[in-house]
Enzyme design. Structure first.
Site, PDB file in Angstrom:
ATOM      1  N   LEU A   1       0.832  -1.197   0.000  1.00 59.37           N
ATOM      2  CA  LEU A   1       0.000   0.000   0.000  1.00 59.37           C
ATOM      3  C   LEU A   1       0.872   1.254   0.000  1.00 59.37           C
ATOM      4  O   LEU A   1       1.861   1.330   0.723  1.00 59.37           O
ATOM      5  CB  LEU A   1      -0.887  -0.008   1.248  1.00 59.37           C
ATOM      6  CG  LEU A   1      -1.896   1.132   1.415  1.00 59.37           C
ATOM      7  CD1 LEU A   1      -3.013   1.008   0.388  1.00 59.37           C
ATOM      8  CD2 LEU A   1      -2.474   1.118   2.825  1.00 59.37           C
TER       9      LEU A   1
ATOM     10  N   SER B   1       3.501  -6.498   2.425  1.00 57.64           N
ATOM     11  CA  SER B   1       2.293  -5.812   2.863  1.00 57.64           C
ATOM     12  C   SER B   1       1.100  -6.187   1.961  1.00 57.64           C
ATOM     13  O   SER B   1       0.782  -7.358   1.831  1.00 57.64           O
ATOM     14  CB  SER B   1       2.551  -4.301   2.881  1.00 57.64           C
ATOM     15  OG  SER B   1       1.496  -3.600   3.477  1.00 57.64           O
ATOM     16  N   HIS B   2       0.443  -5.199   1.325  1.00 60.91           N
ATOM     17  CA  HIS B   2      -0.652  -5.507   0.399  1.00 60.91           C
ATOM     18  C   HIS B   2      -0.134  -6.259  -0.822  1.00 60.91           C
ATOM     19  O   HIS B   2      -0.907  -6.877  -1.552  1.00 60.91           O
ATOM     20  CB  HIS B   2      -1.349  -4.209  -0.035  1.00 60.91           C
ATOM     21  CG  HIS B   2      -2.667  -4.416  -0.698  1.00 60.91           C
ATOM     22  ND1 HIS B   2      -3.400  -3.392  -1.251  1.00 60.91           N
ATOM     23  CD2 HIS B   2      -3.409  -5.545  -0.906  1.00 60.91           C
ATOM     24  CE1 HIS B   2      -4.522  -3.859  -1.774  1.00 60.91           C
ATOM     25  NE2 HIS B   2      -4.550  -5.164  -1.568  1.00 60.91           N
TER      26      HIS B   2
ATOM     27  N   ASP C   1      14.908   6.449  13.066  1.00 60.02           N
ATOM     28  CA  ASP C   1      13.990   6.226  11.941  1.00 60.02           C
ATOM     29  C   ASP C   1      12.687   6.981  12.205  1.00 60.02           C
ATOM     30  O   ASP C   1      11.958   6.661  13.146  1.00 60.02           O
ATOM     31  CB  ASP C   1      13.721   4.727  11.807  1.00 60.02           C
ATOM     32  CG  ASP C   1      12.835   4.382  10.619  1.00 60.02           C
ATOM     33  OD1 ASP C   1      12.230   5.298  10.028  1.00 60.02           O
ATOM     34  OD2 ASP C   1      12.738   3.188  10.294  1.00 60.02           O
TER      35      ASP C   1
ATOM     36  N   ASP D   1       3.999  -5.990  13.511  1.00 62.62           N
ATOM     37  CA  ASP D   1       5.076  -5.160  12.972  1.00 62.62           C
ATOM     38  C   ASP D   1       4.649  -3.693  12.906  1.00 62.62           C
ATOM     39  O   ASP D   1       5.301  -2.871  12.282  1.00 62.62           O
ATOM     40  CB  ASP D   1       5.530  -5.657  11.601  1.00 62.62           C
ATOM     41  CG  ASP D   1       4.460  -5.554  10.522  1.00 62.62           C
ATOM     42  OD1 ASP D   1       3.382  -4.974  10.791  1.00 62.62           O
ATOM     43  OD2 ASP D   1       4.694  -6.047   9.403  1.00 62.62           O
TER      44      ASP D   1
ATOM     45  N   HIS E   1       7.147  -2.808  10.063  1.00 61.04           N
ATOM     46  CA  HIS E   1       6.640  -2.957   8.695  1.00 61.04           C
ATOM     47  C   HIS E   1       7.542  -2.280   7.669  1.00 61.04           C
ATOM     48  O   HIS E   1       7.659  -2.755   6.536  1.00 61.04           O
ATOM     49  CB  HIS E   1       5.232  -2.365   8.618  1.00 61.04           C
ATOM     50  CG  HIS E   1       4.410  -2.904   7.500  1.00 61.04           C
ATOM     51  ND1 HIS E   1       3.979  -4.215   7.438  1.00 61.04           N
ATOM     52  CD2 HIS E   1       3.923  -2.306   6.366  1.00 61.04           C
ATOM     53  CE1 HIS E   1       3.271  -4.397   6.347  1.00 61.04           C
ATOM     54  NE2 HIS E   1       3.236  -3.255   5.668  1.00 61.04           N
TER      55      HIS E   1
ATOM     56  N   ASP F   1      10.918  -1.636   8.241  1.00 56.13           N
ATOM     57  CA  ASP F   1      12.206  -2.348   8.267  1.00 56.13           C
ATOM     58  C   ASP F   1      12.205  -3.526   7.296  1.00 56.13           C
ATOM     59  O   ASP F   1      13.260  -3.880   6.755  1.00 56.13           O
ATOM     60  CB  ASP F   1      12.498  -2.893   9.669  1.00 56.13           C
ATOM     61  CG  ASP F   1      12.694  -1.819  10.711  1.00 56.13           C
ATOM     62  OD1 ASP F   1      13.050  -0.688  10.343  1.00 56.13           O
ATOM     63  OD2 ASP F   1      12.480  -2.120  11.904  1.00 56.13           O
TER      64      ASP F   1
END
Length: 312
Positions: free
Chosen positions: A44, A110-111, A238, A256, A278, A280
């Site tokens: 996404l 992810s997506h 970060d 995550d 997520h 990383d």
């Protein structure tokens, strides 16, 4: 040649540029040299490359260095899984035509997880393996909360969709994918637990039948793998950690920051508790990851070697 393929061809050009010189070939160990090309698929609000920044930071080059043929797909930053999946399927066929390979290895973040699974479901003969990294395989609690706060047809939904559409438009402009359709509402719906339950009924390959177990390692001639992080704040330098620290609060168990650990499971679970969030998982923000965890780049190299050893 459409714009999405031009972006894909850019990845092809990079692969060829790195692979062509004799000195590079001589130095290659063959560690990542899979039988079939690897296609990386973003999640996404993702992209292939935008303003000179790779979504998969340093990962394609590191895979290519030791023999892998790597292609970076570009699909809609925000849209339904099916729409993104059809875009990816077209690009997979283009990769096969370019390389002469019979199949590809798909890796989705992810997506990108449901996206690669869609292609494996509708065209299994073209796919050697599916790997999801922080994949939203059983839905995201964050998406559930967002959908609850933005009821269908509400003013709040319209405002949020407008902002998200603007962001995805900027991403498309920066990455050269302006012809790709964007629909943030369909993207949000696609990532909810309810929608993923329906998706998994239609595309069950590799999905665990228990809440937090493993799925079938192989179905329809395709090997299935997954891995994910289980941390939210991993490096105080970060800037994305602050957001993921907040989103991770909606979970009552490990995540995550955007995807629950158990939701990420698919096929053979390589590991689900890396000290990674997520972002990383794709080696961002520019490699600012946990200092005492395995490098994300190393995980992709290990996966390529795993595929190679499996004859894929």
């Amino acid at each position: 040649m459409d714009e999405a393929f031009r972006q894909l061809a850019g990845g092809v050009g990079l692969a060829c540029a790195l692979a062509a010189p004799t000195a590079v070939q001589a130095a290659s160990s063959g560690y990542t040299q899979t039988k079939y090309p690897i296609v990386l698929v973003h999640g996404l609000f993702g992209f292939d490359q935008a303003l000179g920044v790779d979504y998969w930071y340093r990962i394609p080059a590191e895979l290519q260095q030791d023999g892998a043929k790597v292609y970076v797909a570009q699909v809609s930053a925000t849209n339904s899984t099916e729409t993104r999946g059809e875009q990816l399927l077209s690009q997979v066929r283009q990769v096969l035509a370019i390389t002469g390979a019979a199949k590809v290895n798909l890796i989705g973040h992810s997506h990108g997880g449901p996206t690669v699974r869609y292609v494996a479901g509708v065209a299994p003969g073209l796919i050697a393996s599916v790997t999801t990294v922080g994949g939203v395989n059983k839905g995201s609690r964050v998406a559930d909360v967002a959908r609850g706060a933005l009821p269908p047809g509400s003013v709040s939904e319209a405002v949020a969709a407008g902002v998200a559409r603007g962001l995805s438009g900027l991403i498309s402009l920066a990455s050269g994918g302006t012809q790709l359709p964007q629909d943030p509402v369909k993207a949000l719906d696609a990532l909810t637990t309810k929608s993923l339950a329906d998706f998994n009924r239609r595309f069950p390959a590799g999905v665990p039948t228990s809440e937090c177990g493993e799925g079938a390692y192989s179905q329809n001639g395709i090997r299935f793998y997954s891995w994910s992080g289980a941390s939210t704040v991993t490096n105080i330098l970060d800037p994305s950690d602050a957001l993921l620290g907040l989103t991770g609060l909606v979970y009552g168990s490990a995540s995550d920051g955007l995807v629950g650990t158990c939701s990420s499971h698919l096929g053979q679970v390589i590991r689900d508790n890396y000290w990674m969030n997520h972002v990383d998982e794709i080696n961002h923000f520019f490699g600012l990851v946990h200092l005492f965890e395995t490098s994300p780049v190393t995980l992709y190299r290990q996966q390529a070697n795993r595929l190679k050893n499996a004859g894929l």
